[in-house]
Design a protein around this motif. Structure first.
Motif, PDB file in Angstrom:
ATOM      1  N   TYR A  29       0.835  -1.206   0.000  1.00 20.92           N
ATOM      2  CA  TYR A  29       0.000   0.000   0.000  1.00 20.92           C
ATOM      3  C   TYR A  29       0.867   1.253   0.000  1.00 20.92           C
ATOM      4  O   TYR A  29       0.632   2.198  -0.767  1.00 20.92           O
ATOM      5  N   GLU A  43      -7.788   4.257  -7.800  1.00 16.08           N
ATOM      6  CA  GLU A  43      -7.732   4.676  -6.404  1.00 16.08           C
ATOM      7  C   GLU A  43      -6.388   4.292  -5.773  1.00 16.08           C
ATOM      8  O   GLU A  43      -5.740   3.331  -6.185  1.00 16.08           O
ATOM      9  N   ASP A  45      -5.674   2.827  -3.115  1.00 18.76           N
ATOM     10  CA  ASP A  45      -5.640   1.515  -2.463  1.00 18.76           C
ATOM     11  C   ASP A  45      -5.912   0.365  -3.445  1.00 18.76           C
ATOM     12  O   ASP A  45      -6.211  -0.754  -3.026  1.00 18.76           O
ATOM     13  N   TYR A  46      -5.802   0.628  -4.734  1.00 15.29           N
ATOM     14  CA  TYR A  46      -6.134  -0.372  -5.764  1.00 15.29           C
ATOM     15  C   TYR A  46      -5.308  -1.652  -5.595  1.00 15.29           C
ATOM     16  O   TYR A  46      -5.856  -2.754  -5.489  1.00 15.29           O
ATOM     17  N   PHE A  48      -3.436  -2.514  -3.066  1.00 16.61           N
ATOM     18  CA  PHE A  48      -3.609  -3.015  -1.700  1.00 16.61           C
ATOM     19  C   PHE A  48      -4.834  -3.926  -1.606  1.00 16.61           C
ATOM     20  O   PHE A  48      -4.774  -5.018  -1.036  1.00 16.61           O
ATOM     21  N   LEU A  49      -5.952  -3.481  -2.181  1.00 18.50           N
ATOM     22  CA  LEU A  49      -7.178  -4.267  -2.121  1.00 18.50           C
ATOM     23  C   LEU A  49      -7.060  -5.561  -2.922  1.00 18.50           C
ATOM     24  O   LEU A  49      -7.539  -6.622  -2.485  1.00 18.50           O
ATOM     25  N   LYS A  50      -6.426  -5.475  -4.088  1.00 15.24           N
ATOM     26  CA  LYS A  50      -6.234  -6.685  -4.900  1.00 15.24           C
ATOM     27  C   LYS A  50      -5.384  -7.704  -4.159  1.00 15.24           C
ATOM     28  O   LYS A  50      -5.702  -8.897  -4.116  1.00 15.24           O
ATOM     29  N   SER A  52      -4.957  -7.876  -0.950  1.00 16.29           N
ATOM     30  CA  SER A  52      -5.680  -8.314   0.257  1.00 16.29           C
ATOM     31  C   SER A  52      -6.556  -9.521  -0.049  1.00 16.29           C
ATOM     32  O   SER A  52      -6.599 -10.490   0.718  1.00 16.29           O
ATOM     33  N   LYS A  53      -7.260  -9.452  -1.177  1.00 15.29           N
ATOM     34  CA  LYS A  53      -8.126 -10.564  -1.573  1.00 15.29           C
ATOM     35  C   LYS A  53      -7.302 -11.825  -1.830  1.00 15.29           C
ATOM     36  O   LYS A  53      -7.694 -12.931  -1.424  1.00 15.29           O
TER      37      LYS A  53
END
Length: 388
Positions: A29, A43, A45-46, A48-50, A52-53
């Motif tokens: 991130y 965004e 956090d793009y 980071f979110l990918k 995370s999943k």
């Protein structure tokens, strides 16, 4: 059964893996939030979110791999299916793969994009460990006990070289060599294999030259010369390494602070992937780098210790292979970031952004935990039999 296996779990190994992967997510991130907006127009956090999943999925894969007894993977039908699947992926990759950064490394199935070569890393370890564990009674028979598995190793490495992905092919070949070395054959056969390996590499280079895919291309020459003197090529091929030096040098002991890197503001390309250690050095300093090295070193040394501790040949070779894979990939990544070796685009295990890499390495950790569980259960059974 599951409850008993969980009691025998090596929690120190599990905790280090979880802590390191969560730390990597935080650093992804930090390293990618500016790149997400400036380069990809998404965004902050793009990535980071990918990741995370993928991390949640990776934990599930690790848990399942740890609970399932690793000896199930020694089954001949499973091994054949696994190797045929890897072959289909690599051939499909050469025919229908997507080219990124001059390498056809990605393939898409049902909308999911992944790198088949990453799965080959784990498949080769499982295959070689299973085959050589079965060949223990005649491991010093060079033609029957040694050569056949090595042919598979060389063939799959060659398919990856054709992408071309020299870095991944080198990791797979070197990891396979560790499993072969630990299989227990005598030195005479090992020296024969070294000689054959040199000949095979020469044949690879010749074949690629004849097919117009020479290993010695201008891009690779530029990459090598820039590695030798990056400041001479700081506006093109040496750009990443020069900015990596600046990031590392700016960090000092404590770093400039989490999220406060200057180099990630467009100076160091793709800072969240294979050069994430440079951002860690800049933001968290020597302490941050030391933390990552401690965690990775702990996993590697624990793997080798487990390989020596395990009495089952298959489990022992699995542990040696997985520890070798993580150790080699770490060395190649950090070697590129620090300028010790040419840049290869290899991710830092458990830390760099990369879904396929994280999934495969988490599967490796699950297998390593499975080996540790079985070793502890075998030890408990042995102690009980002594008491009785």
């Amino acid at each position: 059964m599951i409850k008993r296996r969980l009691k025998s779990l090596d929690y120190s190994l599990l905790i280090v893996y979880v802590v390191l992967s969560v730390f990597g997510l935080i650093m992804i991130y930090s390293a990618s939030m500016v790149t997400s907006i400036q380069i990809y127009d998404v965004e902050s956090d793009y990535f980071f979110l990918k990741q995370s999943k993928v991390l949640v999925l990776s934990y599930l894969i690790c848990f399942v791999a740890a609970i399932i007894p690793y000896r199930n993977y020694k089954n001949n039908i499973f091994l054949i299916f696994m190797m045929l699947t890897m072959l289909a992926f690599l051939v499909g990759l050469l025919l229908y793969g997507r080219t990124v950064n001059n390498a056809t490394s990605w393939i898409s199935i049902f909308g999911f994009q992944f790198q088949p070569a990453e799965f080959v890393k784990l498949a080769i370890i499982v295959y070689l460990a299973a085959v050589y564990s079965k060949k223990q009674p005649y491991i010093n028979d060079f033609n029957k006990g040694v050569i056949p598995p090595v042919v598979f190793l060389c063939f799959f490495s060659f398919l990856i070289v054709l992408q071309p992905d020299i870095g991944t092919a080198a990791i797979i070949f070197a990891t396979g060599a560790i499993v072969v070395f630990c299989a227990g054959m005598n030195w005479k056969n090992l020296f024969k294999l070294m000689g054959i390996g040199i000949v095979i590499i020469a044949i690879f280079a010749t074949i690629m030259s004849l097919t117009g895919n020479s290993l010695i291309t201008q891009t690779r020459i530029d990459r090598f010369t820039s590695f030798m003197d990056p400041f001479k090529y700081e506006l093109d091929e040496g750009l990443q390494l020069v900015n990596s030096y600046v990031a590392i040098g700016s960090g000092g002991i404590m770093g400039v602070g989490l999220g406060k890197s200057i180099q990630k503001l467009g100076y160091l390309p793709e800072a969240h992937t294979d050069f994430i250690m440079a951002i860690i050095a800049e933001e968290l300093g020597v302490l941050g780098v030391g933390f990552v090295l401690f965690c990775l070193g702990f996993i590697v040394l624990k793997g080798f210790h487990l390989g020596m501790k395990c009495k089952d040949a298959f489990g022992s070779l699995l542990a040696f292979g997985i520890a070798g894979l993580i150790g080699i990939q770490t060395f190649i990544n950090l070697g590129g970031v620090s300028g010790l070796i040419p840049i290869t685009g290899v991710t830092l295990p458990f830390v760099s952004y990369g879904g396929t890499s994280l999934i495969v390495l988490s599967g490796c950790m699950g297998l390593l935990l499975s080996v540790s569980i079985q070793a502890n259960l075998d030890m408990e059974t042995k102690e009980k039999s002594k008491i009785n």
